[in-house]
Design a protein around this motif. Sequence first.
Motif, mmCIF file in Angstrom:
data_model
loop_
_atom_site.group_PDB
_atom_site.id
_atom_site.type_symbol
_atom_site.label_atom_id
_atom_site.label_comp_id
_atom_site.label_asym_id
_atom_site.label_seq_id
_atom_site.Cartn_x
_atom_site.Cartn_y
_atom_site.Cartn_z
ATOM 1 N N VAL A 53 0.865 -1.184 0.000
ATOM 2 C CA VAL A 53 0.000 0.000 0.000
ATOM 3 C C VAL A 53 0.896 1.226 0.000
ATOM 4 C CG1 VAL A 53 -1.794 1.260 1.228
ATOM 5 C CG2 VAL A 53 -1.802 -1.233 1.256
ATOM 6 N N LEU A 54 0.715 2.067 -1.008
ATOM 7 C CA LEU A 54 1.464 3.315 -1.137
ATOM 8 C C LEU A 54 0.529 4.472 -0.801
ATOM 9 C CD1 LEU A 54 2.955 2.493 -4.642
ATOM 10 C CD2 LEU A 54 4.120 2.274 -2.465
ATOM 11 N N ALA A 55 1.002 5.403 -0.011
ATOM 12 C CA ALA A 55 0.167 6.545 0.364
ATOM 13 C C ALA A 55 0.545 7.765 -0.464
ATOM 14 C CB ALA A 55 0.330 6.860 1.841
ATOM 15 N N LYS A 56 -0.465 8.448 -0.946
ATOM 16 C CA LYS A 56 -0.266 9.716 -1.637
ATOM 17 C C LYS A 56 -0.435 10.850 -0.635
ATOM 18 C CE LYS A 56 -1.888 8.118 -6.111
ATOM 19 N NZ LYS A 56 -2.820 8.351 -7.201
ATOM 20 N N ALA A 57 -0.116 12.047 -1.048
ATOM 21 C CA ALA A 57 -0.192 13.206 -0.157
ATOM 22 C C ALA A 57 -1.616 13.446 0.345
ATOM 23 C CB ALA A 57 0.341 14.442 -0.866
ATOM 24 N N GLU A 58 -2.612 13.171 -0.485
ATOM 25 C CA GLU A 58 -4.007 13.419 -0.116
ATOM 26 C C GLU A 58 -4.500 12.461 0.969
ATOM 27 O OE1 GLU A 58 -3.601 12.206 -3.658
ATOM 28 O OE2 GLU A 58 -2.617 14.143 -3.866
ATOM 29 N N THR A 59 -3.796 11.375 1.177
ATOM 30 C CA THR A 59 -4.222 10.362 2.134
ATOM 31 C C THR A 59 -4.330 10.924 3.543
ATOM 32 O OG1 THR A 59 -3.091 8.718 0.783
ATOM 33 C CG2 THR A 59 -3.737 8.036 2.981
ATOM 34 N N ALA A 60 -3.458 11.842 3.912
ATOM 35 C CA ALA A 60 -3.446 12.400 5.263
ATOM 36 C C ALA A 60 -4.730 13.167 5.574
ATOM 37 C CB ALA A 60 -2.241 13.312 5.451
ATOM 38 N N SER A 61 -5.379 13.698 4.555
ATOM 39 C CA SER A 61 -6.590 14.493 4.784
ATOM 40 C C SER A 61 -7.861 13.639 4.845
ATOM 41 C CB SER A 61 -6.733 15.561 3.696
ATOM 42 O OG SER A 61 -6.914 14.940 2.438
ATOM 43 N N LEU A 62 -7.755 12.343 4.561
ATOM 44 C CA LEU A 62 -8.922 11.463 4.599
ATOM 45 C C LEU A 62 -9.277 11.086 6.040
ATOM 46 C CD1 LEU A 62 -8.064 8.940 1.732
ATOM 47 C CD2 LEU A 62 -9.628 10.869 1.621
ATOM 48 N N THR A 63 -10.571 10.911 6.286
ATOM 49 C CA THR A 63 -10.999 10.396 7.581
ATOM 50 C C THR A 63 -10.788 8.884 7.583
ATOM 51 O OG1 THR A 63 -13.268 9.984 6.883
ATOM 52 C CG2 THR A 63 -12.780 12.185 7.757
ATOM 53 N N ASN A 64 -10.870 8.290 8.761
ATOM 54 C CA ASN A 64 -10.712 6.839 8.857
ATOM 55 C C ASN A 64 -11.773 6.121 8.037
ATOM 56 O OD1 ASN A 64 -8.615 7.339 10.548
ATOM 57 N ND2 ASN A 64 -9.594 6.532 12.383
ATOM 58 N N LYS A 65 -12.991 6.630 8.068
ATOM 59 C CA LYS A 65 -14.097 6.015 7.320
ATOM 60 C C LYS A 65 -13.824 6.066 5.815
ATOM 61 C CE LYS A 65 -19.093 5.925 7.235
ATOM 62 N NZ LYS A 65 -20.322 6.450 7.819
ATOM 63 N N GLN A 66 -13.342 7.198 5.332
ATOM 64 C CA GLN A 66 -13.028 7.339 3.907
ATOM 65 C C GLN A 66 -11.885 6.410 3.511
ATOM 66 O OE1 GLN A 66 -12.255 11.552 4.079
ATOM 67 N NE2 GLN A 66 -14.104 12.024 2.896
ATOM 68 N N LEU A 67 -10.902 6.295 4.390
ATOM 69 C CA LEU A 67 -9.766 5.426 4.128
ATOM 70 C C LEU A 67 -10.197 3.959 4.074
ATOM 71 C CD1 LEU A 67 -6.763 5.522 3.605
ATOM 72 C CD2 LEU A 67 -6.386 5.526 6.070
ATOM 73 N N PHE A 68 -11.040 3.539 5.030
ATOM 74 C CA PHE A 68 -11.576 2.169 5.031
ATOM 75 C C PHE A 68 -12.331 1.900 3.734
ATOM 76 C CE2 PHE A 68 -11.052 1.310 9.619
ATOM 77 C CZ PHE A 68 -10.786 -0.044 9.556
ATOM 78 N N SER A 69 -13.157 2.849 3.316
ATOM 79 C CA SER A 69 -13.956 2.690 2.101
ATOM 80 C C SER A 69 -13.057 2.540 0.872
ATOM 81 C CB SER A 69 -14.885 3.883 1.946
ATOM 82 O OG SER A 69 -15.594 3.815 0.759
ATOM 83 N N SER A 70 -12.050 3.370 0.786
ATOM 84 C CA SER A 70 -11.124 3.304 -0.344
ATOM 85 C C SER A 70 -10.390 1.962 -0.368
ATOM 86 C CB SER A 70 -10.119 4.442 -0.241
ATOM 87 O OG SER A 70 -9.143 4.339 -1.233
#
Length: 82
Positions: A53-70
Amino acid sequence: VLGRSNQTDEARLGLAIAKKHVKLAVDRNRIKRVIRESFRHHKQQIRGLDLVVLAKAETASLTNKQLFSSLESHWKRLAETK
């Protein structure tokens, strides 16, 4: 998320959360915790794969729920292609 089949019947996870993209350690650690938890919930669906799993810069602004969904959509896509 990058994936490749492996020779085992187990899914393996690698994380690449670069300080360059996610500046604060608190955010990097939160992202890692969410990724590991999501991976643990979907491990049976994606068995036989090595994943990174690679994280992009926008990942830090996501909520936990959005991250789980993605991540859930990534796991489903990878499960279908194996």
